[in-house]
Design a protein around this motif. Structure first.
Motif, PDB file in Angstrom:
ATOM      1  N   SER A 117      -9.114   4.831  15.642  1.00  0.00           N
ATOM      2  CA  SER A 117      -9.370   4.988  14.212  1.00  0.00           C
ATOM      3  C   SER A 117     -10.490   4.091  13.722  1.00  0.00           C
ATOM      4  CB  SER A 117      -8.096   4.677  13.413  1.00  0.00           C
ATOM      5  OG  SER A 117      -7.745   3.314  13.573  1.00  0.00           O
ATOM      6  N   THR A 118     -11.151   3.366  14.624  1.00  0.00           N
ATOM      7  CA  THR A 118     -12.274   2.524  14.214  1.00  0.00           C
ATOM      8  C   THR A 118     -13.355   3.389  13.605  1.00  0.00           C
ATOM      9  OG1 THR A 118     -11.797   0.989  15.994  1.00  0.00           O
ATOM     10  CG2 THR A 118     -13.959   0.820  14.979  1.00  0.00           C
ATOM     11  N   VAL A 119     -13.822   3.027  12.421  1.00  0.00           N
ATOM     12  CA  VAL A 119     -14.624   3.946  11.624  1.00  0.00           C
ATOM     13  C   VAL A 119     -16.111   3.904  11.898  1.00  0.00           C
ATOM     14  CG1 VAL A 119     -15.243   4.549   9.267  1.00  0.00           C
ATOM     15  CG2 VAL A 119     -12.894   3.957   9.828  1.00  0.00           C
ATOM     16  N   PRO A 120     -16.769   2.731  11.920  1.00  0.00           N
ATOM     17  CA  PRO A 120     -18.232   2.725  11.972  1.00  0.00           C
ATOM     18  C   PRO A 120     -18.766   3.508  13.150  1.00  0.00           C
ATOM     19  CG  PRO A 120     -17.404   0.546  11.521  1.00  0.00           C
ATOM     20  CD  PRO A 120     -16.229   1.380  11.861  1.00  0.00           C
ATOM     21  N   ASN A 121     -19.612   4.515  12.883  1.00  0.00           N
ATOM     22  CA  ASN A 121     -20.137   5.349  13.950  1.00  0.00           C
ATOM     23  C   ASN A 121     -21.559   5.805  13.644  1.00  0.00           C
ATOM     24  OD1 ASN A 121     -19.941   6.675  16.411  1.00  0.00           O
ATOM     25  ND2 ASN A 121     -19.364   8.619  15.447  1.00  0.00           N
ATOM     26  N   ALA A 175     -22.313  -2.712  22.226  1.00  0.00           N
ATOM     27  CA  ALA A 175     -22.599  -4.030  22.794  1.00  0.00           C
ATOM     28  C   ALA A 175     -21.396  -4.940  22.672  1.00  0.00           C
ATOM     29  CB  ALA A 175     -23.811  -4.645  22.097  1.00  0.00           C
ATOM     30  N   SER A 176     -20.762  -4.900  21.482  1.00  0.00           N
ATOM     31  CA  SER A 176     -19.598  -5.758  21.302  1.00  0.00           C
ATOM     32  C   SER A 176     -18.454  -5.314  22.182  1.00  0.00           C
ATOM     33  CB  SER A 176     -19.171  -5.747  19.824  1.00  0.00           C
ATOM     34  OG  SER A 176     -18.790  -4.448  19.441  1.00  0.00           O
ATOM     35  N   THR A 177     -18.337  -3.979  22.403  1.00  0.00           N
ATOM     36  CA  THR A 177     -17.256  -3.494  23.254  1.00  0.00           C
ATOM     37  C   THR A 177     -17.483  -3.889  24.696  1.00  0.00           C
ATOM     38  OG1 THR A 177     -16.962  -1.627  21.771  1.00  0.00           O
ATOM     39  CG2 THR A 177     -16.010  -1.425  23.965  1.00  0.00           C
ATOM     40  N   SER A 178     -18.735  -3.778  25.153  1.00  0.00           N
ATOM     41  CA  SER A 178     -19.020  -4.129  26.537  1.00  0.00           C
ATOM     42  C   SER A 178     -18.843  -5.612  26.786  1.00  0.00           C
ATOM     43  CB  SER A 178     -20.460  -3.710  26.890  1.00  0.00           C
ATOM     44  OG  SER A 178     -21.374  -4.380  26.045  1.00  0.00           O
ATOM     45  N   TRP A 218     -10.518 -15.699   9.609  1.00  0.00           N
ATOM     46  CA  TRP A 218     -10.014 -15.151  10.882  1.00  0.00           C
ATOM     47  C   TRP A 218     -10.315 -13.663  10.977  1.00  0.00           C
ATOM     48  CZ3 TRP A 218      -6.618 -11.585  12.908  1.00  0.00           C
ATOM     49  CH2 TRP A 218      -6.203 -11.778  14.222  1.00  0.00           C
ATOM     50  N   LEU A 219     -10.147 -12.925   9.882  1.00  0.00           N
ATOM     51  CA  LEU A 219     -10.414 -11.491   9.890  1.00  0.00           C
ATOM     52  C   LEU A 219     -11.904 -11.198   9.983  1.00  0.00           C
ATOM     53  CD1 LEU A 219      -7.919 -10.217   7.155  1.00  0.00           C
ATOM     54  CD2 LEU A 219      -7.851  -9.677   9.595  1.00  0.00           C
ATOM     55  N   ARG A 220     -12.719 -12.001   9.329  1.00  0.00           N
ATOM     56  CA  ARG A 220     -14.145 -11.718   9.266  1.00  0.00           C
ATOM     57  C   ARG A 220     -14.820 -11.842  10.620  1.00  0.00           C
ATOM     58  NH1 ARG A 220     -16.310 -15.874   6.897  1.00  0.00           N
ATOM     59  NH2 ARG A 220     -15.107 -15.575   4.988  1.00  0.00           N
ATOM     60  N   SER A 221     -14.313 -12.702  11.463  1.00  0.00           N
ATOM     61  CA  SER A 221     -14.918 -12.875  12.790  1.00  0.00           C
ATOM     62  C   SER A 221     -14.674 -11.627  13.625  1.00  0.00           C
ATOM     63  CB  SER A 221     -14.328 -14.098  13.492  1.00  0.00           C
ATOM     64  OG  SER A 221     -14.623 -15.270  12.778  1.00  0.00           O
ATOM     65  N   SER A 222     -15.745 -10.974  14.022  1.00  0.00           N
ATOM     66  CA  SER A 222     -15.618  -9.754  14.814  1.00  0.00           C
ATOM     67  C   SER A 222     -15.051 -10.087  16.184  1.00  0.00           C
ATOM     68  CB  SER A 222     -16.979  -9.080  14.958  1.00  0.00           C
ATOM     69  OG  SER A 222     -17.901  -9.966  15.574  1.00  0.00           O
ATOM     70  N   SER A 223     -14.304  -9.152  16.736  1.00  0.00           N
ATOM     71  CA  SER A 223     -13.713  -9.375  18.049  1.00  0.00           C
ATOM     72  C   SER A 223     -13.590  -8.054  18.787  1.00  0.00           C
ATOM     73  CB  SER A 223     -12.329 -10.031  17.915  1.00  0.00           C
ATOM     74  OG  SER A 223     -11.363  -9.084  17.482  1.00  0.00           O
ATOM     75  N   CYS A 272     -28.291 -13.640   8.016  1.00  0.00           N
ATOM     76  CA  CYS A 272     -28.684 -12.258   8.327  1.00  0.00           C
ATOM     77  C   CYS A 272     -27.717 -11.634   9.326  1.00  0.00           C
ATOM     78  CB  CYS A 272     -30.096 -12.227   8.895  1.00  0.00           C
ATOM     79  SG  CYS A 272     -31.348 -12.855   7.761  1.00  0.00           S
ATOM     80  N   ILE A 273     -27.299 -12.415  10.307  1.00  0.00           N
ATOM     81  CA  ILE A 273     -26.323 -11.922  11.281  1.00  0.00           C
ATOM     82  C   ILE A 273     -25.013 -11.575  10.580  1.00  0.00           C
ATOM     83  CG2 ILE A 273     -25.006 -12.535  13.344  1.00  0.00           C
ATOM     84  CD1 ILE A 273     -27.329 -14.366  14.141  1.00  0.00           C
ATOM     85  N   SER A 274     -24.624 -12.404   9.615  1.00  0.00           N
ATOM     86  CA  SER A 274     -23.400 -12.136   8.860  1.00  0.00           C
ATOM     87  C   SER A 274     -23.514 -10.848   8.062  1.00  0.00           C
ATOM     88  CB  SER A 274     -23.098 -13.309   7.919  1.00  0.00           C
ATOM     89  OG  SER A 274     -22.915 -14.504   8.645  1.00  0.00           O
ATOM     90  N   LEU A 275     -24.692 -10.605   7.462  1.00  0.00           N
ATOM     91  CA  LEU A 275     -24.895  -9.365   6.715  1.00  0.00           C
ATOM     92  C   LEU A 275     -24.766  -8.150   7.627  1.00  0.00           C
ATOM     93  CD1 LEU A 275     -27.894 -10.149   4.317  1.00  0.00           C
ATOM     94  CD2 LEU A 275     -25.511  -9.781   3.702  1.00  0.00           C
ATOM     95  N   GLU A 276     -25.340  -8.235   8.803  1.00  0.00           N
ATOM     96  CA  GLU A 276     -25.271  -7.112   9.746  1.00  0.00           C
ATOM     97  C   GLU A 276     -23.835  -6.836  10.173  1.00  0.00           C
ATOM     98  OE1 GLU A 276     -29.133  -6.422  12.357  1.00  0.00           O
ATOM     99  OE2 GLU A 276     -28.323  -8.412  12.676  1.00  0.00           O
ATOM    100  N   LYS A 277     -23.122  -7.894  10.559  1.00  0.00           N
ATOM    101  CA  LYS A 277     -21.755  -7.721  11.030  1.00  0.00           C
ATOM    102  C   LYS A 277     -20.822  -7.254   9.915  1.00  0.00           C
ATOM    103  CE  LYS A 277     -21.884 -11.041  14.875  1.00  0.00           C
ATOM    104  NZ  LYS A 277     -21.291 -12.288  15.438  1.00  0.00           N
ATOM    105  N   GLY A 278     -21.023  -7.793   8.723  1.00  0.00           N
ATOM    106  CA  GLY A 278     -20.134  -7.464   7.626  1.00  0.00           C
ATOM    107  C   GLY A 278     -20.337  -6.075   7.065  1.00  0.00           C
ATOM    108  N   SER A 279     -21.567  -5.550   7.173  1.00  0.00           N
ATOM    109  CA  SER A 279     -21.866  -4.249   6.595  1.00  0.00           C
ATOM    110  C   SER A 279     -21.980  -3.136   7.621  1.00  0.00           C
ATOM    111  CB  SER A 279     -23.174  -4.326   5.803  1.00  0.00           C
ATOM    112  OG  SER A 279     -24.268  -4.631   6.660  1.00  0.00           O
ATOM    113  N   GLY A 280     -22.160  -3.500   8.893  1.00  0.00           N
ATOM    114  CA  GLY A 280     -22.401  -2.472   9.902  1.00  0.00           C
ATOM    115  C   GLY A 280     -23.762  -1.832   9.760  1.00  0.00           C
ATOM    116  N   ILE A 281     -24.653  -2.470   9.009  1.00  0.00           N
ATOM    117  CA  ILE A 281     -25.995  -1.944   8.765  1.00  0.00           C
ATOM    118  C   ILE A 281     -27.001  -2.890   9.395  1.00  0.00           C
ATOM    119  CG2 ILE A 281     -27.690  -1.289   7.006  1.00  0.00           C
ATOM    120  CD1 ILE A 281     -25.384  -0.789   5.097  1.00  0.00           C
ATOM    121  N   ALA A 282     -27.883  -2.339  10.220  1.00  0.00           N
ATOM    122  CA  ALA A 282     -28.884  -3.160  10.899  1.00  0.00           C
ATOM    123  C   ALA A 282     -29.802  -3.834   9.888  1.00  0.00           C
ATOM    124  CB  ALA A 282     -29.691  -2.306  11.869  1.00  0.00           C
TER     125      ALA A 282
END
Length: 845
Positions: free
Chosen positions: A470-474, A484-487, A536-541, A791-801
């Protein structure tokens, strides 16, 4: 004109030439007339200081007595008579310090301090009378040193000129750092170092002090703990920006410094982190058990401390066994580096009082330890520090310490300046610092899961297996980063498997959530409890949406929504504190009930992290808002706290757009059905309402008022524009904004516009909104630089490059007035020319 020479110079001259005053009666009348009544108190002290400097150790007993007496004259009296005449007493103390400084007394104290060189180790000396002589001489010198350090600190407090002079005396500061290895002088040296560092306009570079790293490694845990507050001052960021009020001021400050210049605080953080074993000592001291006072019967911290006070008072008549004779004391401690003479000789009631206060002092040093670790987690070596702490067992250690805390509010109501029922106790700051450490440790961390127990990790893996699909960003911009994060997740998971996790059924994160659900809404701890979970939630994993579901299954989503909806009833009507007490005042003077500012901000931010890119969480939120009344009330809270809720709004916009435009799979088809039919989320689908949010967010900020707190409003407004560009509605959005009236930019469900707090909020005219947005985006372009952590935080938080952020801003700020994507296209020609000439670099200069 005859040159007036101060007393110390006259005494010093008599030592070498034999001519000049030898006592106070021989001092020239012109000198005595400067400060009638005070020179007689100062001159004897300076005379004996001159003699001791000239003759060297061993120092006479008269020196100790005179210094002690003089220190007593500098200290404010604690008698009732002095309390009634406090102003007069303070003025006399200040004047005495000023006279002593002007007559050269401070220079004499510094000279006497620098004349002492502590032995590296007394145990290296030979046996017999030689070691006894050296030990006696060393202990005597240390007593004098301690008294001189105390007096210098008191003088700098009373006399600003003395404080300024001491802060620039690098030789004294270096000597104080050297004295840290003398156990007897560590605490006193730290007190003076702390005062010197606070008095300076800049930070000192720790690697400039020779062998400081070796000294810190040699100290035992208890002695080392006294240095934590000094190290915290050295690694803080006070040197990075003189004015933190606005980002524009910070930009101006950066332009005056070299681009790649590392700040002193960054260098000091690197220096402290590189000291072998230091982080482990700091962490172990902060989390050391047993945690006292803890008694079996009292259930609140206030009751625990009252029991501790009663127990100590009951021992007031305790008879102490003293060690008779100086020689015996020396022989017993002959192989120690330094002698704690005061703890073995003449232990009286005063020393007992100091011993009774040892527990609160240890508690304060625990706070210093946690604060130091928090600061080290904010620097360039954050990832390295997170890894070291994770391997040292920060999860189980903090969890065991957290278990010792009592969170039940005291039954005794008391008035405080910060919050009702805060349960004030000496442990209050310790709790806050622990939660702050958790927040910093989890921030952008690959090791956040060490805050879970082994059984909870198994639960998380099961959730991951069930709901990962159900992970949404695609989107195209996010697919590469997701893969990349999955690998890389496999490697991270393998590393995590070897780390120590929390013991027992519940880890630290679950304990924090449990406390958050039980503390009162007005509790001062709620802000940091929310911040810890949010970080804790904001940190991607690797586990993605499973992290959110893990938190939601513990009832946190339901609790946060309940707090926001029911905050009105939790606020007493008679309590009105601007921005804090929960009642806001509109421009027209009417009152709109809402949650306290800190509660609203932390709750909305946490809620936004729980639902971001998680359609299952959105469904559960929709269930908690089952009817129009609930939805209207919730929107009222959102609009009444628009700045504080903007991160939640951002998550709503991003999640809906990513879900509904993600493709043709089953999950995305469900999203296309769910969001338009949802009573709550369907509100945010309309373009006109998004334009209203855009207008209100831009109206709440400007380039001059932009800070780290409200810059998120600009980013949320920009995301609205980027999503409109993705959907092909950007030109419609800008046209709608340019042609709207202030009345049309109001928010609120049908029939409720008049009672929603957001409707009364200040909104600029459309042409002013467009010009302000143009300037804000120009500033954004220079403020956010590729590769920065922000900038890295903006990318991770929004899913937008980040490239898409830049591309959208370049479109909007284009000087081509014929382009329908340019903000200038919608401004009058004369205003467009004025806005075009505005340049951020010129503004900064």
């Amino acid at each position: 004109m005859k040159k007036i020479v101060n007393i110390s110079v006259q005494f010093l001259s008599s030592q070498y030439s034999g001519r000049g005053p030898c006592n106070i009666t021989q001092v020239h009348a012109e000198v005595l007339s400067r400060y009638p009544g005070l020179v007689s108190q100062v001159a004897p002290v300076m005379k004996i200081l001159q003699t001791c400097i000239y003759n060297g150790p061993p120092h006479p007993e008269d020196l100790t007595k005179l210094l002690d007496k003089f220190h007593g004259q500098l200290k404010p009296s604690v008698t009732l008579e002095a309390a009634l005449n406090e102003r007069t007493e303070n003025q006399q103390n200040d004047q005495l310090a000023i006279v002593f400084n002007k007559e050269g007394g401070m220079d004499l104290l510094i000279t006497l301090i620098l004349s002492y060189v502590p032995y590296d180790s007394l145990s290296k000396a030979k046996f017999g009378m030689e070691i006894i002589h050296r030990t006696r001489r060393n202990a005597d010198a240390m007593r004098i040193q301690k008294m001189c350090l105390v007096i210098l600190r008191q003088l700098s407090i009373l006399d600003p000129d003395c404080s300024l002079a001491l802060s620039t005396c690098d030789t004294l500061l270096a000597h104080c750092f050297r004295l840290l290895k003398s156990t007897t002088l560590t605490e006193t040296s730290c007190d003076l170092i702390e005062h010197l560092l606070l008095s300076r306009n800049d930070l000192v570079q720790l690697d400039g002090f020779k062998r400081l790293s070796d000294v810190l490694q040699q100290l035992d845990d208890e002695t080392l703990s006294q240095t934590y507050r000094v190290l915290s001052l050295a690694v803080s960021d006070v040197d990075e920006s003189e004015n933190r009020a606005s980002l524009l001021a910070q930009r101006r400050q950066k332009l005056n410094t070299r681009v790649n210049e590392m700040t002193v605080s960054s260098l000091n953080r690197d220096y402290v982190v590189a000291i072998p074993g230091l982080l482990g000592k700091v962490l172990n001291y902060a989390c050391s058990l047993p945690f006292v006072p803890r008694y079996p019967l009292p259930s609140t911290e206030n009751e625990q401390w009252m029991a501790w006070i009663d127990e100590n008072l009951s021992h007031n008549s305790h008879s102490f066994d003293t060690v008779g004779g100086f020689l015996q004391a020396v022989l017993e401690d002959v192989f120690r580096d330094e002698l704690e003479m005061s703890s073995q000789v003449n232990m009286d009631t005063e020393s007992y009082v100091a011993d009774a206060l040892e527990l609160p002092s240890q508690l304060t040093r625990r706070v210093d330890a946690l604060y130091l670790l928090s600061l080290l987690l904010t620097g360039s070596q954050r990832g390295k520090v997170q890894e070291i702490l994770a391997k040292l067992g920060i999860g189980p250690l903090l969890s065991a310490l957290f278990e010792q805390f009592l969170w039940k509010p005291s039954t005794t109501r008391h008035t405080t300046d910060h919050a009702n029922q805060c349960n004030c106790s000496p442990e209050m700051i310790l709790k806050i610092q622990l939660l702050r450490l958790v927040h910093n440790f989890c921030s952008h961390s690959s090791y956040k899961h060490v805050l879970l127990s082994y059984s909870e990790m198994d639960e998380l893996k099961q959730l991951y297996t069930e709901f990962e699909s159900s992970t949404v960003p695609n989107s195209a911009s996010n697919s590469s980063s997701s893969s990349a994060s999955t690998s890389s997740g496999v490697g991270v998971t393998t590393t995590l498997a070897s780390l120590p996790y929390c013991t027992g059924g519940s880890g630290l994160l679950s304990k924090i959530i449990r406390v958050l659900k039980n503390v009162p809404t007005s509790s001062i701890f709620r802000f940091w409890l929310c911040r810890a979970v949010e970080s804790w939630l904001r940190s991607s994993s690797h586990y993605g949406v499973a992290d959110q579901l893990f938190v939601i299954t513990r009832g946190l989503l339901q609790h946060i929504v309940h707090v926001l909806l029911e905050s009105e009833s939790a606020v007493e009507p008679s309590v009105v504190v601007g921005g804090v007490a929960g009642i806001a005042r509109n421009n027209n003077g009417s009152l709109v009930s809402g949650p306290p500012r800190e509660v609203a901000q932390s709750s909305f931010d946490l809620l936004g992290e729980m639902i971001r890119f998680n359609m299952e969480a959105c469904r559960q939120l929709d269930i908690l808002l089952p009817n129009e009344a609930k939805v209207s009330k919730y929107l009222e809270v959102v609009h009444g706290n628009l700045i504080d809720s903007n991160m939640f709004l951002r998550s709503v916009f991003l999640t809906m757009d990513h879900c509904m435009e993600g493709g043709t799979g089953g999950r995305f088809q469900q999203a296309a059905v769910f969001f338009p039919t949802s009573k709550f989320f369907s509100w945010f689908l309309h373009l006109r309402r998004r334009v209203c949010y855009l207008a209100l967010l831009v109206s709440s900020i400007s380039v001059d008022t932009l800070t780290l707190e409200n810059v998120s409003c600009l980013n949320t407004a920009l995301i609205i524009l980027m999503l409109a560009a993705r959907q092909g509605t950007l030109t419609n959005c800008l046209k709608m904004l340019a042609t709207a009236t202030i009345e049309q930019l109001r928010l609120g469900p049908a029939g409720t516009e008049d009672r929603l707090g957001a409707n009364k909020k200040r909104c600029l005219e459309p042409r002013h909104i467009l010009s302000s947005l143009f300037q804000l985006l120009r500033f954004w372009r220079v403020h956010y630089q590729p590769g920065d952590q922000s900038c890295i935080s903006l990318e991770k938080g929004s899913g937008i490059a980040f490239e898409e952020w830049i591309r959208t801003i370049d479109l909007l700020t284009s000087v081509d007035t014929t382009s329908p994507y340019s903000l200038l296209h919608y401004l009058p020609e004369d205003q467009s020319r004025i806005v075009q000439t505005w340049d951020i670099e010129m503004e900064c200069n």
